[in-house]
Every structure is written in C-alpha cells, then in structure tokens.
Design an enzyme around this catalytic site. Sequence first.
Site, short mmCIF file in Angstrom:
data_model
loop_
_atom_site.label_atom_id
_atom_site.label_comp_id
_atom_site.label_asym_id
_atom_site.label_seq_id
_atom_site.Cartn_x
_atom_site.Cartn_y
_atom_site.Cartn_z
N ASP A 196 0.04 1.78 8.60
CA ASP A 196 -0.40 1.10 9.70
C ASP A 196 0.47 1.28 11.23
OD1 ASP A 196 -2.10 0.49 7.92
OD2 ASP A 196 -1.83 -1.51 8.10
N LYS B 142 8.32 0.54 5.37
CA LYS B 142 7.29 1.43 5.10
C LYS B 142 5.86 1.00 5.39
CE LYS B 142 4.46 0.14 2.57
NZ LYS B 142 3.44 -0.87 1.56
N THR B 143 4.94 1.59 5.97
CA THR B 143 3.46 1.24 6.10
C THR B 143 2.79 2.50 6.99
OG1 THR B 143 1.70 -0.08 6.58
CG2 THR B 143 3.89 -0.18 8.03
N GLY C 79 0.76 -1.13 0.03
CA GLY C 79 0.06 -0.09 -0.02
C GLY C 79 0.83 1.26 0.01
N ASP D 48 5.47 -7.89 5.39
CA ASP D 48 5.34 -8.95 4.27
C ASP D 48 6.34 -8.73 3.50
OD1 ASP D 48 3.54 -10.62 5.57
OD2 ASP D 48 1.48 -9.57 4.43
N ARG E 199 1.12 -5.77 -5.14
CA ARG E 199 0.94 -6.62 -4.04
C ARG E 199 1.52 -8.27 -4.10
NH1 ARG E 199 -0.70 -4.43 0.62
NH2 ARG E 199 -2.37 -2.72 0.75
P1 FBP Z 1 0.84 -2.15 3.66
O1 FBP Z 1 0.73 -2.75 4.74
O2 FBP Z 1 1.18 -2.66 2.41
O3 FBP Z 1 1.43 -0.60 3.67
O4 FBP Z 1 -0.76 -1.33 3.31
C1 FBP Z 1 -1.52 -1.06 4.47
C2 FBP Z 1 -2.95 -0.73 4.01
O5 FBP Z 1 -3.15 0.75 3.70
C3 FBP Z 1 -4.03 -1.13 4.96
O6 FBP Z 1 -4.13 0.04 6.04
C4 FBP Z 1 -5.32 -1.40 4.21
O7 FBP Z 1 -6.16 -2.21 5.10
C5 FBP Z 1 -4.80 -1.89 2.97
O8 FBP Z 1 -3.33 -1.58 2.67
C6 FBP Z 1 -5.71 -1.58 1.81
O9 FBP Z 1 -5.28 -2.45 0.64
P2 FBP Z 1 -5.53 -2.13 -0.70
O10 FBP Z 1 -4.62 -0.86 -0.98
O11 FBP Z 1 -5.15 -3.25 -1.42
O12 FBP Z 1 -6.96 -1.43 -0.85
#
Ligand code: FBP
Length: 552
Positions: free
Chosen positions: A205, A202-203, A81, A176, A145
């Site tokens: 979250d 990175k994230t 993400g 991951d 992803r």
């Molecule tokens: P990462 O862990 O890859 O940084 O992504 C986190 C996130 O933004 C979450 O907060 C959210 O649930 C998810 O990605 C949403 O995924 P998508 O971009 O596939 O809609």
Amino acid sequence: MNQKEVSPLHQVRLSYEPKLPSVLTGPVRVKQLNPTESAGDQEAIRKLFPMMYGKPVVGLEASSDVVKAPAVNVGVILSGGQAPGGHNVISGLFDGLKSLNADSKLYGFLGGPSGLIEHKYIELTKDIVDQYRNTGGFDIIGSGRTKLEETWQFDKGEEICKQLGIKAIVIIGGDDSNTNACVLAEYYLQKNSGIQVIGCPKTIDGDLKNEYIETSFGFDTACKVYSELIGNIQRDAASAKKYWHFIRLMGRSASHIALECALETHPNVTIISEEVATHKWSLSQVVDMIVDSVVRRAAGGKNYGVVLVPEGLLEFVPEMNLLIGELNDILAGAEEAFKTMSLSEKSAYVASKLSDSNAKVFATLPDFIAKQLMADRDAHGNVAVSQIETEKMLIEMVKVRLAKMSQEGQYKGKFSSLSHFFGYEGRCAMPSNFDADYCYSLGYNAAVLVAAGLTGYMSLITNVSEPSEKWVAGGIPIVSMFNMERRSGADKPVIRKALVKLDGAPFQYLQSHRAEWAGVEDQFVFPGPVQLFGPSEICDRRTETLYLESKK
Ligand code: FBP
C-alpha cells in the site's frame, strides 16, 4: 511449498545475488544519532512507553574492528498481507546472522503472529532458505493477521522464546504489525525478559513511510505489475476503440498505488481518495470527473478510455464514511441475528437502525454494494474494501448520468464499459531488482540491529533512490512514529498512516497533467513487464513516486 518443478526464470532467479549498501559489506559500528519524540501526543505516548520513549535514531558506519559476535537464536514472523520481497527479508536476515556467527539459528513462526502464540515454528536452514531466494510470496512460513496486543499472548511468546533460546523476534509487517511489535518490545523490556523485537516496513500500500522511511517494501513491484496490466489494457482500448475500462487498484486506505500507476501509465481519469476527502466531494462529484472525460472524448470521436479507482475510495467520500461508520456499529451488535437472515431482511434490519441521513444514502446504493458493505468486518473492525466493487458502482452511476445527458442532447457518444480489479495479482509477484535488493538489505540490517542489542527499532535503509552502494543503513525507534488514534471506541497508540499528500510532488505532477490525459488525444504510456535482466536504467528503475519525492 514442496515444488517438483520450477520455471526456468524461477531457477535462474534463485542465484541472483541481491545488492547490499556498501556499509553492510564489512564490519560495522552502530552510532547513536538524534534523540526522538513521538510523531504526536508526546505526553500520552511517553507514559505508555516509559522504557522505549526518546531513544535515538541509530546509523551504521564501517569499522576496522572485526569482533566475533556471539551466536544468537532469532525468530521471524511475516504479518499481514503479502508483499513482494518478504522472502528476501528472511534470506537477508539469515545471511546477516550467519555472517556474524555461523552458529546462530533462525526460527520461522508459522502462519503469522499466531505461530508465536501457538508455538508453531520451523528452523529455517540453508536448504530451506535457498529455495526461496528472490521469489515472491510469503509461503516460506506463511502470514496471518492475528493482532498481538494482549499480555497473555506476549507471555505465550516469551515461553516459546525461552524454550528455543530465542533472543530476538523480527516482525515483518505494516503499520499495525509494527505498532504491535513496539508494544511487545516495551512489555519485554519492562519484564526484563531479555527478548528484543525488531520491525521491518512491509506493505504494497506504500502508506508506511515518514521522514525516515522512504518506502515500504513491495510497493515497487506491485505497482510495476499493475502498471504493466494497465498499459496492456490501454493498448487494447486504443486498438478496439469500444470500451471504457474501470480499473480498481488495491490499497486499503491510501491511494499511493493508484497515483503511482497513473504516473506510470497516464490514464484518462485517476481518482485519488485523499483529494475526494479534502474537498468533501460527494459520489456525484466523483462521477462528474469521469463523465467530463467521457463526454469530451466522445465529442472527439473516441468512445473508449481508462479510469483508475483506488480501492479505499468509499471510506473517503464523506457521506459514505458516515454511513460505513454507523454500519460498523450496527453490524458489531448483530452478528448472531444476521446468521439466519436473507439479504433483503438484512437490508431492512440495517435500514431500520440507521439514522435518517445515512438511511437515505444507503437506499441509493445498488444492491450488490449494499450487500458488500454488510459483509463481515476484519479483526480490526474494518470493512474488507478489497471485496467492495466500487468500480462497478461508478460504472452504473456514469451510465445513468450519460443516459440523462443523452436525453437532454448534451451527449451523443456510445458508452460500453468493462471492470477490473488488480490487487492479488501483484502481491506475490517475483520481486523487482529494487525490492529484491531493498528487502535483502532490510533483513541483513535487522541482524546487525539484533547483534547491537537494540529493541523496539525498525530496520531502516535510506537514500534508496540512489544506487544501492550509496544506501544508508540504520534503525529508527518505532515509538517515534506513534500518535494516539481512536480505534474500536478507545484511544490507542498507533503508527500514523501516510496518506497521499496533495501538496506532495507525485500528486502535483498528476494534477498538472490531468486535463491533458482526460482529453481527446491519447496520452497512454505502456510500461511493459518488470525487467529483471538488462540495462540498469530499466531493471533498477525506481517508482515515479520515489523519484519525485526524493527530488525535493
Ligand atoms: P497489509 O497492510 O497487511 O500489507 O495489507 C494490505 C492489503 O494488501 C490491502 O491492500 C488490501 O486491502 C488488504 O491487504 C487485503 O486483505 P486480505 O489479504 O485479507 O484480503
């Protein structure tokens, strides 16, 4: 993206010069610090990573020797993400490589890890990089992803690296993606392919952190963007005095974002998934917490307020967790059959396969939630929690409870509600000064780790609650963050996700103020927009989470 016009702020921001830790502003020497063990399951992890296991943490120190590094070609991948600051990791990496040797080249693999496997790439030149400095988004090369976990994928990667003379790959990703980066590093080491792999944390979250990594990048900006919006809604609520706003906040699993936003804005109710799981609360107990504030405020003449709901909540409610687990198994075997079924047929099919206890829980869910829970899983077999409207479900449950209390004469208020979801609004925001500086430093530092010949390390910048000149640079072996976890029916080495700690300072602060914030007197705080220019105490302010955690 080929843009004809950019906004005035975008234009000015392109020439912002990110701040680096002092140590990265001149020649450096890499020193080996403590040897490491994995976070858990040491024997199993040692067997899986014989080449990487036990490597030391490394630190950088200023050096008086100016040694010209040989030119290197490096590949970079954005994975998962979006998170504010990704472009600055790339510009820092680019500048770091060029400062070591102007003939070095940076290649960007397109669309995430799949670009490496499918040999889709561009050379990132100064002209390209300059258009993206200090901007949000991952559009410079795109993200994806795709999981890098099979040897044929690693071999395809090696093939393109050999073709382009790439000596190192930098993977910018979450838990991951960095797990996969380490598996790749071990594979290339065992094969003696001469390709190094370096990760960057990175994230948005905020769940990729541990005793070494203080924060993942993007968390700061995303939380500030959401907090501005929450503050605006609180002011609207206090002005109109007629709505309860239920706001779901992104964060796949951990509730760090909801917690940080609560610390910034002081809403009436904040649900923290980790607390729900620890106390084994049912959904009905979560509803109790909200209803308690609604009733107390109504008794004081206030029929408005704000509730924060973390995106991942349902998976932390024990009864829902069991249901989702069983649903995952049922859906994994029913993809074909589902293609031709209507919603009611799908529900009936699922209900017929569920165990009695889970079928009972499933039957109590509103149709829209049942439908969302039956939607396609992601590549890791996870429910797409960002698509589940938990806030709407809670509104329905609160309404039912209040109607009953009203009949019984225990509640005399008026309950009108509005729902919101803040997630995608913050992931590509222009990075705050903190994220702009932090990300640039992570990328610049990654170039130094590459030049030092390291592999399987994550770029590390610490002491980040202090001003940037005091930041400390180094690297940590990714394998030291591993433990074994059950994933898709098998035990796998993975980076342990950092959940909210209930005994940690940020949660403790929330806990000690909750009763007050839930009461009749409004305690709302309005943070306003992210500030990029102005006094440092405003523009360089860190998250409350970081300040509270660093105080220990
Ligand atoms: P990462 O862990 O890859 O940084 O992504 C986190 C996130 O933004 C979450 O907060 C959210 O649930 C998810 O990605 C949403 O995924 P998508 O971009 O596939 O809609």
